[in-house]
Design a protein around this motif. Structure first.
Motif, PDB file in Angstrom:
ATOM      1  N   ALA A   1      -3.381   0.629  -3.267  1.00  0.00           N
ATOM      2  CA  ALA A   1      -3.211  -0.683  -2.646  1.00  0.00           C
ATOM      3  C   ALA A   1      -3.220  -1.752  -3.732  1.00  0.00           C
ATOM      4  O   ALA A   1      -3.976  -1.643  -4.703  1.00  0.00           O
ATOM      5  CB  ALA A   1      -4.319  -0.945  -1.637  1.00  0.00           C
TER       6      ALA A   1
ATOM      7  N   LEU B   1      -4.739   6.665   2.582  1.00  0.00           N
ATOM      8  CA  LEU B   1      -4.482   5.493   1.739  1.00  0.00           C
ATOM      9  C   LEU B   1      -4.835   5.848   0.304  1.00  0.00           C
ATOM     10  O   LEU B   1      -5.996   6.098  -0.013  1.00  0.00           O
ATOM     11  CB  LEU B   1      -5.330   4.300   2.210  1.00  0.00           C
ATOM     12  CG  LEU B   1      -5.191   3.013   1.406  1.00  0.00           C
ATOM     13  CD1 LEU B   1      -3.786   2.427   1.555  1.00  0.00           C
ATOM     14  CD2 LEU B   1      -6.241   2.009   1.846  1.00  0.00           C
TER      15      LEU B   1
ATOM     16  N   TYR C   1       0.832  -1.205   0.000  1.00  0.00           N
ATOM     17  CA  TYR C   1       0.000   0.000   0.000  1.00  0.00           C
ATOM     18  C   TYR C   1       0.864   1.251   0.000  1.00  0.00           C
ATOM     19  O   TYR C   1       2.034   1.224   0.379  1.00  0.00           O
ATOM     20  CB  TYR C   1      -0.947  -0.005   1.204  1.00  0.00           C
ATOM     21  CG  TYR C   1      -0.232   0.010   2.532  1.00  0.00           C
ATOM     22  CD1 TYR C   1       0.024   1.204   3.188  1.00  0.00           C
ATOM     23  CD2 TYR C   1       0.195  -1.179   3.127  1.00  0.00           C
ATOM     24  CE1 TYR C   1       0.687   1.217   4.404  1.00  0.00           C
ATOM     25  CE2 TYR C   1       0.866  -1.174   4.337  1.00  0.00           C
ATOM     26  CZ  TYR C   1       1.102   0.028   4.970  1.00  0.00           C
ATOM     27  OH  TYR C   1       1.763   0.053   6.172  1.00  0.00           O
TER      28      TYR C   1
END
Length: 107
Positions: A54, A51, A9
């Motif tokens: 990923a 984030l 990630y």
């Protein structure tokens, strides 16, 4: 997305900001650790919690190999990778329902 699955990630502090590349077998728990600051280090020091990318793998060997590859890449290549799948740098943890928006954090 399964909770426990090998994953490489990328976190960012903001759009085109500071980047962090990691690997985990449980993305949900790892995102929580980064956001809560329970593991002191780079991400808590530089507030790298979003984030933005990923990649999931069948085994940890593949995830670790990809992490090592990405860490050797030039910054421009990393940005291109992120923007190819997430052009607006959305927080995927929020989008996927595994975390609350960062703006609601009190820190």
């Amino acid at each position: 997305m399964r909770s426990r699955q090998p994953c490489t990630y990328i976190l960012a502090s903001q759009k085109r900001g500071t980047l962090y590349i990691g690997v985990t077998s449980d993305l949900v728990v790892r995102v929580w650790q980064h956001r809560s600051g329970t593991v002191p280090g780079f991400t808590s020091r530089y507030r790298v919690f979003r984030l933005v990318h990923a990649e999931f793998f069948d085994d940890m060997t593949g995830a670790i190999a990809r992490e090592k590859q990405l860490k050797r890449w030039h910054r421009r290549w990393k940005i291109n990778l992120i923007e190819s799948g997430n052009p607006n740098w959305e927080d995927l943890a929020v989008k996927w329902g595994i975390a609350e928006p960062i703006s609601t954090r009190s820190c």
